[in-house]
Design an enzyme around this catalytic site. Sequence first.
Site, short mmCIF file in Angstrom:
data_model
loop_
_atom_site.label_atom_id
_atom_site.label_comp_id
_atom_site.label_asym_id
_atom_site.label_seq_id
_atom_site.Cartn_x
_atom_site.Cartn_y
_atom_site.Cartn_z
N GLN A 31 34.99 -50.69 9.22
CA GLN A 31 35.39 -51.18 7.90
C GLN A 31 36.28 -50.15 7.20
O GLN A 31 35.87 -49.01 6.99
CB GLN A 31 34.17 -51.46 7.01
N ASN A 43 33.21 -55.51 -3.58
CA ASN A 43 32.34 -54.50 -4.19
C ASN A 43 33.03 -53.46 -5.07
O ASN A 43 32.55 -52.34 -5.22
CB ASN A 43 31.49 -53.80 -3.11
N THR A 58 26.74 -47.78 3.82
CA THR A 58 27.06 -46.37 3.57
C THR A 58 25.86 -45.51 3.94
O THR A 58 24.76 -45.76 3.47
CB THR A 58 27.38 -46.18 2.07
N HIS A 113 38.06 -53.80 3.51
CA HIS A 113 37.05 -53.91 2.46
C HIS A 113 37.73 -54.31 1.15
O HIS A 113 38.32 -53.47 0.47
CB HIS A 113 36.33 -52.58 2.30
N ASN A 147 30.19 -51.96 -9.44
CA ASN A 147 31.32 -51.05 -9.68
C ASN A 147 32.28 -51.56 -10.76
O ASN A 147 33.50 -51.47 -10.64
CB ASN A 147 32.09 -50.77 -8.38
N ARG A 181 36.42 -58.42 3.95
CA ARG A 181 35.18 -58.67 3.20
C ARG A 181 35.51 -58.84 1.71
O ARG A 181 36.24 -58.05 1.15
CB ARG A 181 34.20 -57.50 3.37
N TYR A 186 35.92 -51.74 -4.79
CA TYR A 186 36.79 -50.68 -4.26
C TYR A 186 38.27 -51.11 -4.36
O TYR A 186 38.57 -52.17 -4.91
CB TYR A 186 36.35 -50.31 -2.83
N GLY A 200 21.85 -56.56 6.37
CA GLY A 200 22.13 -55.18 5.99
C GLY A 200 20.92 -54.29 6.12
O GLY A 200 20.60 -53.79 7.21
C1 PHB Z 1 27.67 -47.64 -1.73
O1 PHB Z 1 27.82 -46.60 -1.08
O2 PHB Z 1 26.88 -47.72 -2.68
C2 PHB Z 1 28.43 -48.81 -1.36
C3 PHB Z 1 29.53 -48.66 -0.54
C4 PHB Z 1 30.25 -49.77 -0.17
C5 PHB Z 1 29.89 -50.99 -0.65
C6 PHB Z 1 28.81 -51.15 -1.46
C7 PHB Z 1 28.08 -50.05 -1.82
O3 PHB Z 1 30.60 -52.05 -0.32
#
Ligand code: PHB
Length: 362
Positions: free
Chosen positions: A103, A183, A31, A180, A240, A232, A185, A324
Site C-alpha cells: 500500500q 483515512n 500500521t 491509499h 484524521n 483504497r 492521508y 484487519g
Molecule cells: C494509523 O497508523 O493510525 C493509520 C494508518 C493508516 C490508516 C489508518 C490508520 O489508513
Amino acid sequence: MFKIKKMNVFDSFQLGKTIELKNRIVMAPLTRCRAIDNIPNDLMAKYYQQRASAGLIISEGTSPSPNGIGYPRIPGAYSDEQITGWKKIADSVHSEGGKIFVQLMHTGRITAKANMPDGTVTLAPSSIIAAGEMFTETGMVAHDSPKAMTLDEIVSTQNEYVVAAKRLVNEAGIDGIELHAANGYLMNQFMNPKSNRREDQYGGSIENRTRFVLETAKKVADEIGSDKVGIRVSPYGAYNDMQSDYEALEGTFIYLARELAKIELAYIHIVDQRVAFGAPDFTLDIKKIIKENFQGVVISGGDVNSEEKANAILASGLDLVYVGRPFISNPNLVEKLQNNTELVAPDMDTFYSPSEIGYTDY
Ligand code: PHB
C-alpha cells in the site's frame, strides 16, 4: 433447474489477468511501526510470511516519498535499501504461496516534523493544519503545518508514486500496489472539501478534487499495468479531520468509480470506518453505489470475525472481504475461520511498538 452457486469466502479468486488468490480473504493494511529507519526488515518478512494464508495481503502503509513519512518507523519504497527489504518480504510471502500488494501511503499533512527525515517538506493540497495530534518517539504533538503544493510539486509527487510502484513490482517482485486514498492521508486530503480549498484545477468541483488521485492512478497503471493497481477509499470517513458527509459525496464517488473503471484498475477497496474508526453511519448504501458504477472488483469488510460475516459481504454483491485487527493476533486466521476456532484478542499496547512482542509471537 439450475442452482446459483453461493459464493464462499474460501473459494479461489482470479484478480486481474495474472493473479490467482487462493481465497477471498484480504489482510487489510495495518500500521505496525517495526521498520527501523523506515527500512523493511527480516522481522517484517517473518510477520508477513506467518500471515500468507490470506488470499491477498495488503501491506502496511508505505511511503513513496521521504515527504510522506508521517509516523515513526513506517516503511518507505523510495531508497535502494527499502526496495531490497521489500524483496525479502515478497519472497517470504511467495514461499508460502501467498500474494502481496504494497500500500502506497503518502501521509501529506498527517505528520509531525519529528517523524520526517531531514530535508523533507510537509505537503498538502492546502495550507490547513489537521486537527488532532500525532505520536512521535517523544510523545504526542500537534500536526505539522503543511505547505500548499505547487503544480510542480503535484507532478513530482505523482512521479514518486510511479517510481515506487515500478521498483516494487519490477525489482522487489511485489504482486501489485494499492493507492491509499482513504483515512485522511494525502490523496484523501485532495478529495475531501475540508482539506482542499484550492482554486486551481485540483480543487473545487468533483472533477478537480479527484484529479490528483485519477491522474496518479493512470500514471501508475500505465507504468506497471492496470491489473496490478488497486485503490483504497473511505467514503463517510471522519478519521484524521476529514468531513464525513458533504453535499457532493455521492457524486464524487460515482465519478471516481466510473473514471477508475475506464483505467481498468484491479480493484476498489472500501474501508468501512464505522467499525474500527467510529465514523458516523452512512447516509447512502455507498458500497453498492461504488460497485454499480465501477463494475469491477470491490473489496470491503468491517467487523468480520467469522465465516458467516465474511460470506454476508460476498452475498451483498462485493467480491473480496478484508479483515484487519484479527490478523494481528491470529496469524492463521483463515484456518481459524474455516474451523470456527475462537480468535485470540490483540494487545493494543503493542500495535505500534518496535519489537517482536505483540508482532510475530502470537
Ligand atoms: C494509523 O497508523 O493510525 C493509520 C494508518 C493508516 C490508516 C489508518 C490508520 O489508513
